[in-house]
Design a protein around this motif. Sequence first.
Motif, PDB file in Angstrom:
ATOM      1  N   HIS A  83       0.860  -1.189   0.000  1.00  7.38           N
ATOM      2  CA  HIS A  83       0.000   0.000   0.000  1.00  7.38           C
ATOM      3  C   HIS A  83       0.894   1.237   0.000  1.00  7.38           C
ATOM      4  O   HIS A  83       1.815   1.338   0.812  1.00  7.38           O
ATOM      5  N   LEU A  84       0.606   2.172  -0.901  1.00  5.64           N
ATOM      6  CA  LEU A  84       1.410   3.380  -0.997  1.00  5.64           C
ATOM      7  C   LEU A  84       0.802   4.512  -0.177  1.00  5.64           C
ATOM      8  O   LEU A  84      -0.410   4.760  -0.227  1.00  5.64           O
ATOM      9  N   TYR A  85       1.647   5.191   0.590  1.00  7.07           N
ATOM     10  CA  TYR A  85       1.227   6.333   1.404  1.00  7.07           C
ATOM     11  C   TYR A  85       2.223   7.466   1.161  1.00  7.07           C
ATOM     12  O   TYR A  85       3.431   7.245   1.152  1.00  7.07           O
ATOM     13  N   THR A  86       1.687   8.672   0.973  1.00  7.59           N
ATOM     14  CA  THR A  86       2.542   9.836   0.800  1.00  7.59           C
ATOM     15  C   THR A  86       2.329  10.799   1.970  1.00  7.59           C
ATOM     16  O   THR A  86       1.195  11.143   2.309  1.00  7.59           O
ATOM     17  N   THR A  87       3.410  11.216   2.579  1.00  9.74           N
ATOM     18  CA  THR A  87       3.350  12.111   3.730  1.00  9.74           C
ATOM     19  C   THR A  87       4.596  12.986   3.702  1.00  9.74           C
ATOM     20  O   THR A  87       5.221  13.133   2.647  1.00  9.74           O
ATOM     21  N   THR A  88       4.972  13.568   4.831  1.00  9.18           N
ATOM     22  CA  THR A  88       6.174  14.384   4.892  1.00  9.18           C
ATOM     23  C   THR A  88       7.148  13.804   5.915  1.00  9.18           C
ATOM     24  O   THR A  88       6.766  13.037   6.807  1.00  9.18           O
ATOM     25  N   LEU A  89       8.399  14.192   5.791  1.00 13.77           N
ATOM     26  CA  LEU A  89       9.422  13.733   6.715  1.00 13.77           C
ATOM     27  C   LEU A  89       9.115  14.191   8.142  1.00 13.77           C
ATOM     28  O   LEU A  89       9.327  13.451   9.106  1.00 13.77           O
ATOM     29  N   SER A  90       8.578  15.402   8.271  1.00 18.70           N
ATOM     30  CA  SER A  90       8.273  15.920   9.608  1.00 18.70           C
ATOM     31  C   SER A  90       7.191  15.089  10.288  1.00 18.70           C
ATOM     32  O   SER A  90       7.231  14.875  11.500  1.00 18.70           O
TER      33      SER A  90
END
Length: 237
Positions: free
Chosen positions: A21-28
């Motif tokens: 499953h692909l999830y996109t978020t931020t490093l923070s």
Amino acid sequence: MDNGDGGHRRNSPVTLNVGGHLYTTTLSTLQRYPDSMLGAMFRGDFPTTKDSKGNYFIDRDGTLFRYILNFLRTSELTLPSDFSEKDLLRKEADFYQIEPLIDCLQDPMPLYPPDIFEQIVELSSTRKLSKYSNPVAVIITQLTVTAKAHSLREGICKNFTKWSKHMMDTRDCQVSFTFGPCDYHQEVNLRVHLMDYIMKQGFTIRNTRVHHMSERANENTVEHHWTFCRPARIVVD
């Protein structure tokens, strides 16, 4: 993993492949809890794995990761009302070592043992007041005890015969007393004795509340409510 210090890097998109499953978020977001596995992973404390498209790969339950990621974003755990995989989610939280999430998923300690339940008694005082008299005149006052415990209602009927002329027929787990304009002050006296009697039966006050309302042009109604509770053992026939 290259460790940049700029704020622009911390806010840049990062795509994870969690169990397909692909999830996109931020490093923070991923580093919100520095002591977690994800915090260490994206701090560069141990090697990372990438899939064929360059996404960071984690071999864990991809479906449940949505709840992990949402917790990282908001620091709040929100689950569907019919959610039935709490044990699995607890294991995922333990794997990622997100301590606040682990705490949220801990089963609360029951208030009582399995063979104990809570008995409730409600005491209410309803007073109708004239709006236009000075001083304020009481039109009628009603005092009601609501309890499923038959022994308590029976005890009230037997021990409060002084007020028997004010006692209404008991019904629907209730005992009621009604006072008119000339004897409303007795309601306060009875109320004090009732509260003392209820607490001597092992009940303690859980909460109190007051409600004001107007029903008619010339009347105000004031309601006082007290809730009492006590533990009782379940009797199995």
